[in-house]
Scaffold this motif. Structure first.
Motif, PDB file in Angstrom:
ATOM      1  N   HIS A   3       0.827  -1.215   0.000  1.00  0.00           N
ATOM      2  CA  HIS A   3       0.000   0.000   0.000  1.00  0.00           C
ATOM      3  C   HIS A   3       0.857   1.259   0.000  1.00  0.00           C
ATOM      4  O   HIS A   3       0.492   2.279  -0.558  1.00  0.00           O
ATOM      5  CB  HIS A   3      -0.996  -0.019   1.170  1.00  0.00           C
ATOM      6  CG  HIS A   3      -0.387   0.126   2.516  1.00  0.00           C
ATOM      7  ND1 HIS A   3      -0.279   1.325   3.159  1.00  0.00           N
ATOM      8  CD2 HIS A   3       0.166  -0.798   3.346  1.00  0.00           C
ATOM      9  CE1 HIS A   3       0.297   1.140   4.330  1.00  0.00           C
ATOM     10  NE2 HIS A   3       0.581  -0.131   4.466  1.00  0.00           N
ATOM     11  N   ILE A   4       2.042   1.166   0.588  1.00  0.00           N
ATOM     12  CA  ILE A   4       2.909   2.360   0.625  1.00  0.00           C
ATOM     13  C   ILE A   4       3.398   2.680  -0.788  1.00  0.00           C
ATOM     14  O   ILE A   4       3.452   3.838  -1.200  1.00  0.00           O
ATOM     15  CB  ILE A   4       4.075   2.143   1.611  1.00  0.00           C
ATOM     16  CG1 ILE A   4       3.474   1.978   3.003  1.00  0.00           C
ATOM     17  CG2 ILE A   4       5.083   3.290   1.555  1.00  0.00           C
ATOM     18  CD1 ILE A   4       4.408   1.600   4.095  1.00  0.00           C
ATOM     19  N   GLN A   7       0.561   4.184  -2.675  1.00  0.00           N
ATOM     20  CA  GLN A   7       0.362   5.561  -2.227  1.00  0.00           C
ATOM     21  C   GLN A   7       1.371   6.485  -2.904  1.00  0.00           C
ATOM     22  O   GLN A   7       1.003   7.563  -3.389  1.00  0.00           O
ATOM     23  CB  GLN A   7       0.511   5.591  -0.688  1.00  0.00           C
ATOM     24  CG  GLN A   7       0.315   6.925  -0.041  1.00  0.00           C
ATOM     25  CD  GLN A   7      -1.082   7.480  -0.262  1.00  0.00           C
ATOM     26  OE1 GLN A   7      -1.393   7.926  -1.363  1.00  0.00           O
ATOM     27  NE2 GLN A   7      -1.922   7.457   0.750  1.00  0.00           N
ATOM     28  N   ALA A 398      -9.051   6.736   4.640  1.00  0.00           N
ATOM     29  CA  ALA A 398      -8.072   5.868   5.303  1.00  0.00           C
ATOM     30  C   ALA A 398      -8.732   4.555   5.668  1.00  0.00           C
ATOM     31  O   ALA A 398      -9.930   4.512   5.969  1.00  0.00           O
ATOM     32  CB  ALA A 398      -7.545   6.544   6.562  1.00  0.00           C
ATOM     33  N   THR A 400      -7.395   0.107   6.743  1.00  0.00           N
ATOM     34  CA  THR A 400      -6.253  -0.805   6.846  1.00  0.00           C
ATOM     35  C   THR A 400      -6.265  -1.698   5.610  1.00  0.00           C
ATOM     36  O   THR A 400      -7.295  -2.300   5.295  1.00  0.00           O
ATOM     37  CB  THR A 400      -6.355  -1.643   8.137  1.00  0.00           C
ATOM     38  OG1 THR A 400      -6.388  -0.736   9.231  1.00  0.00           O
ATOM     39  CG2 THR A 400      -5.165  -2.568   8.286  1.00  0.00           C
ATOM     40  N   SER A 416      -7.475   3.312  15.725  1.00  0.00           N
ATOM     41  CA  SER A 416      -6.936   3.935  14.513  1.00  0.00           C
ATOM     42  C   SER A 416      -7.778   3.583  13.297  1.00  0.00           C
ATOM     43  O   SER A 416      -8.310   2.479  13.185  1.00  0.00           O
ATOM     44  CB  SER A 416      -5.506   3.443  14.269  1.00  0.00           C
ATOM     45  OG  SER A 416      -5.111   3.750  12.948  1.00  0.00           O
ATOM     46  N   PHE A 419      -4.370   3.418   7.473  1.00  0.00           N
ATOM     47  CA  PHE A 419      -3.434   4.240   6.699  1.00  0.00           C
ATOM     48  C   PHE A 419      -4.192   4.986   5.597  1.00  0.00           C
ATOM     49  O   PHE A 419      -5.190   4.481   5.090  1.00  0.00           O
ATOM     50  CB  PHE A 419      -2.393   3.345   6.015  1.00  0.00           C
ATOM     51  CG  PHE A 419      -1.597   2.528   6.987  1.00  0.00           C
ATOM     52  CD1 PHE A 419      -0.432   3.031   7.540  1.00  0.00           C
ATOM     53  CD2 PHE A 419      -2.022   1.251   7.356  1.00  0.00           C
ATOM     54  CE1 PHE A 419       0.303   2.277   8.443  1.00  0.00           C
ATOM     55  CE2 PHE A 419      -1.300   0.498   8.268  1.00  0.00           C
ATOM     56  CZ  PHE A 419      -0.130   1.010   8.816  1.00  0.00           C
ATOM     57  N   ILE A 485      -0.975  11.125  13.455  1.00  0.00           N
ATOM     58  CA  ILE A 485      -0.397   9.921  12.834  1.00  0.00           C
ATOM     59  C   ILE A 485       0.690   9.437  13.784  1.00  0.00           C
ATOM     60  O   ILE A 485       1.533  10.229  14.214  1.00  0.00           O
ATOM     61  CB  ILE A 485       0.197  10.257  11.443  1.00  0.00           C
ATOM     62  CG1 ILE A 485      -0.921  10.730  10.502  1.00  0.00           C
ATOM     63  CG2 ILE A 485       0.924   9.053  10.851  1.00  0.00           C
ATOM     64  CD1 ILE A 485      -0.488  11.114   9.099  1.00  0.00           C
ATOM     65  N   GLY A 489       2.871   5.184  11.383  1.00  0.00           N
ATOM     66  CA  GLY A 489       2.116   5.651  10.217  1.00  0.00           C
ATOM     67  C   GLY A 489       0.615   5.440  10.322  1.00  0.00           C
ATOM     68  O   GLY A 489      -0.120   5.724   9.375  1.00  0.00           O
ATOM     69  N   TYR A 490       0.119   4.938  11.447  1.00  0.00           N
ATOM     70  CA  TYR A 490      -1.334   4.753  11.615  1.00  0.00           C
ATOM     71  C   TYR A 490      -1.992   6.103  11.915  1.00  0.00           C
ATOM     72  O   TYR A 490      -1.481   6.886  12.715  1.00  0.00           O
ATOM     73  CB  TYR A 490      -1.631   3.809  12.784  1.00  0.00           C
ATOM     74  CG  TYR A 490      -1.389   2.346  12.482  1.00  0.00           C
ATOM     75  CD1 TYR A 490      -2.442   1.509  12.142  1.00  0.00           C
ATOM     76  CD2 TYR A 490      -0.111   1.805  12.552  1.00  0.00           C
ATOM     77  CE1 TYR A 490      -2.230   0.154  11.875  1.00  0.00           C
ATOM     78  CE2 TYR A 490       0.112   0.461  12.286  1.00  0.00           C
ATOM     79  CZ  TYR A 490      -0.949  -0.362  11.951  1.00  0.00           C
ATOM     80  OH  TYR A 490      -0.731  -1.690  11.692  1.00  0.00           O
ATOM     81  N   LEU A 491      -3.131   6.310  11.266  1.00  0.00           N
ATOM     82  CA  LEU A 491      -3.870   7.561  11.437  1.00  0.00           C
ATOM     83  C   LEU A 491      -4.952   7.389  12.510  1.00  0.00           C
ATOM     84  O   LEU A 491      -5.712   6.408  12.487  1.00  0.00           O
ATOM     85  CB  LEU A 491      -4.510   7.939  10.095  1.00  0.00           C
ATOM     86  CG  LEU A 491      -5.429   9.145  10.051  1.00  0.00           C
ATOM     87  CD1 LEU A 491      -4.669  10.434  10.348  1.00  0.00           C
ATOM     88  CD2 LEU A 491      -6.080   9.256   8.661  1.00  0.00           C
TER      89      LEU A 491
END
Ligand code: COA
Ligand code: AMP
Length: 631
Positions: A3-4, A7, A398, A400, A416, A419, A485, A489-491
């Motif tokens: 996912h990164i 992104q 956002a 997961t 959370s 992301f 965050i 990196g969790y929002l």
């Protein structure tokens, strides 16, 4: 792909990323222009593409040989009805209702207001508008006539589509008198109302204006979808802002279709033939995106559930539906599971059902509190995914990810929302627009451009897009939420930083409630703040200062004021707590100190601003406010 990495691609090369994703959509004319500016500060997606959202949701699947598959299941524990519609059956009904609308001179770009409960006819009416290129505006059934009138004036619909009644737990609510009252109050008058008569109540039709749904359907023919431009509006959905006037969020067709397909695949992990149940209401954005458009565009089976999580008939209702229709993913609001957990704390009812088809639970509408998260995880043994979104974005900002790109599960964190989704460049900013370090709270903003599917503008008021969302931090969309965050990196979305509150997953404006309370002749001034509530997340608390010389008793006034909120906004506002006080804490310039009030109510340490008019008021109020949200 991780996912990164997704992104990074989406943020660094939005045009190529979204061009590739646009292949998920069966366009009539594929777009060549992917991202373009439409004003100095805003942008269009896929501007020269052509499509039809109803075609994508229905006819397309028939062309793919899936006409006999189930498109929509209606399950109504409040009336005892159950019904299934194949793609062929649903398409036929939608194509006929489009003809009914066309016979009333509804054409591309005209607005149609829909005020209906959770019945298949609501979905049919929405899709029929999309088929014609008309713009629907669905108003949640829990809103009162006055709220409906405000929306009629803003959207100026040619036609209103309604039902004779809604059915709540053990009570029938006639809708037609509310529609009639709203038309009476509104300055704009629709040409026609088309009313679906339900068995529970027969509505009185106004001769010359009102038409019977079934009579019109009996003489209608099936008509084909009309191609529209990607940027043509699909719908307007009103949502609460900080002022009394709701905002008409406009959704386009093209960006929305891409976002719906993308999210069904990448966020929810759904494929054609799966059953996806968004246990929400068509009056909310979740209902638009995942009871209707996203689910059907992805070729899944959707469920229109006319019931509650509890008392229809018990706290096993959600599990019964999941087992009966082999639901693969369930999406609902935390408040629904708090209600279930309260009535069935050990999950005994859950154990009575075969939930082997259910793979994941998705939660949104408000923050999933850690206690409910742990309870759900323990009782269901399923991934419990909190994901954050807004009416404005139309889909999740956002969540997961389903896996880490190598087939491994990505851990969720209690509290959370996961992301940022590809394309949403979420940043936490301080008051000066600077990014804050990990772990520090700030205003949650999204760097422009927003990905496809988000609001195109505010209906009748494009300036409000700029003043409401873009002017705080130039180059960013301000979400109105606060949060942080963490180092991983969790929002974490911690709640609104404006005057919007969230009551049982319903977004309401305290400013609007204040306008209603101040409209009462005995009220000198007032403030409404959101206070914590174990079931609904938040509920409003009204604080009212009464004019001198009023002879009515406090009890009479409180009851009248509560009733005025029900009459003017609707029962869902749930203003059950109201206090009459001598004065409100204010700054010297007259601004009510709402934050200080909230801190007092929640028993937190009070930060007394230096600009306060008179600190004595804090002492006066503290006795009355402490403990108010406990009883
Ligand atoms: N039409 C008319 N009235 C409605 C209505 C509708 N569609 N929906 C709610 N109301 C009324 C209710 O009848 C109730 O009226 P009352 O005060 O006269 O009893 C009032 O509005 C408040 O209803 P509700 O918010 O549903 O509260 P509740 O105490 O009856 O039920 C829950 C509590 C938690 C079970 C319920 O709020 C719920 O199911 N929440 C889930 C919300 C949700 O899915 N949100 C979508 C976001 S994704
Ligand atoms: P609505 O536009 O009605 O969908 O409400 C949007 C608001 O609900 C957001 O701005 C948040 O305040 C809140 N919200 C929605 N989903 C979440 C979530 N998963 N976590 C925290 N807050 C949420």
């Amino acid at each position: 792909m991780k996912h990164i990495e997704q992104q990074e691609l989406a943020i660094n090369s939005p045009e190529s990323y979204w061009q590739e994703q646009s292949e998920l959509v069966a366009w009539y004319k594929k777009p060549q222009t992917i991202l373009s500016k439409n004003t100095d500060s805003w942008h269009d997606w896929f501007a020269d593409g052509e499509l039809n959202s109803c075609y994508l949701a229905l006819d397309y699947h028939i062309e793919q040989g899936r006409g006999a598959d189930t498109a929509l299941i209606y399950d109504s524990p409040v009336t005892g009805q159950k019904q299934k519609f194949t793609y062929l059956e649903l398409t036929s009904l939608v194509a006929k209702f489009a003809d009914v609308l066309r016979s009333q001179h509804v054409t591309k770009g005209d607005r149609v207001l829909i005020y209906m409960p959770m019945i298949p006819q609501a979905a049919i009416a929405m899709l029929a508008c999309a088929r014609l290129g008309a713009i629907h505006s669905v108003v949640f059934g829990g809103f009162a006539a006055n709220e409906l009138a405000v929306r009629i004036n803003d959207a100026e619909p040619k036609v209103i589509v309604g039902a004779s009644c809604g059915v709540e737990i053990a009570k029938v609510i006639p809708y037609k008198p509310l529609i009639d009252d709203a038309i009476e109050i509104a300055t704009h008058k629709p040409n026609n109302c088309i009313i679906f008569q339900r068995e529970e109540v027969e509505a009185q039709l106004v001769p010359g204006r009102d038409l019977d749904w079934q009579e019109q359907m009996d003489i209608a023919i099936e008509i084909p979808p009309v191609p529209v431009k990607s940027t043509d509006p699909l719908y307007i959905l009103y949502t609460s802002g900080t002022t009394g006037k709701p905002k008409g969020v406009v959704r386009d067709n093209g960006g929305h279709a891409v976002a719906m397909q993308y999210s069904m695949k990448n966020i929810y992990g759904m494929k054609k033939g799966d059953t996806f149940w968004a246990a929400s209401d068509v009056g909310w954005v979740v209902g638009h995106s995942y009871i209707i458009y996203g689910t059907l565009m992805a070729g899944c089976t959707t469920i229109v559930y006319e019931g509650k999580p509890i008392r229809t008939p018990d706290a096993g209702a959600f599990w019964r539906v999941c087992a009966e229709y082999k639901v693969n993913a369930l999406f609902s609001a935390p408040t629904a599971f708090r209600a279930i957990g309260k009535e069935d704390p050990e999950g005994d009812l859950l154990k009575e059902y075969d939930l082997s088809s259910l793979k994941r639970l998705f939660l949104a509408g408000e923050r999933l509190d850690p206690a409910t998260y742990h309870w759900l995880k323990e009782k269901t043994q399923l991934p419990v995914i909190d994901h954050w979104w807004q009416t404005e974005t139309g889909w999740a900002i956002a969540s997961t990810p389903l896996d880490d790109g190598n087939g491994n599960i990505v851990a969720t964190k209690a509290g959370s929302a996961g992301f940022p989704i590809a394309g949403f460049d979420v940043q936490i900013l301080d008051g000066d627009g600077q990014q804050v370090p990990a772990g520090q709270q700030g205003s949650v903003a999204i760097k422009l451009p927003l990905p496809p599917g988000c609001l195109a503008t505010i209906y009748q008021d494009p300036e409000r897009l700029v003043s409401g969302y873009l002017s705080n931090h130039p180059g960013y969309y301000t979400s109105g939420d606060g949060g942080y965050i963490d180092e991983d990196g969790y929002l974490f979305i911690m709640g609104r930083i404006d005057d919007v509150i969230n009551v049982a997953g319903h977004r309401l404006s305290t400013g609007e409630m204040e306008e209603v309370l101040s409209g009462h002749p005995a009220v000198a001034e007032c403030a409404v703040v959101g206070i914590n509530d174990a079931l609904k997340g938040q509920v409003p608390l009204g604080l009212v200062v009464i004019k001198n010389g009023i002879t009515a008793s406090d009890e009479e006034l409180i009851s009248e004021l509560k009733q005025s909120i029900r009459d003017d906004i609707g029962a869902i506002a749930s203003l059950k707590k109201l206090l009459i006080i001598d004065r409100l804490p204010k700054t010297r310039s007259g601004k009510i100190l709402r934050k200080t009030l909230r801190q007092m109510i929640d028993g937190q340490e009070i930060e007394i601003p230096s600009t306060i008019e008179d600190t004595q008021v804090i002492t006066e109020l503290s006795g009355a406010l402490v403990g108010i949200n406990k009883g």
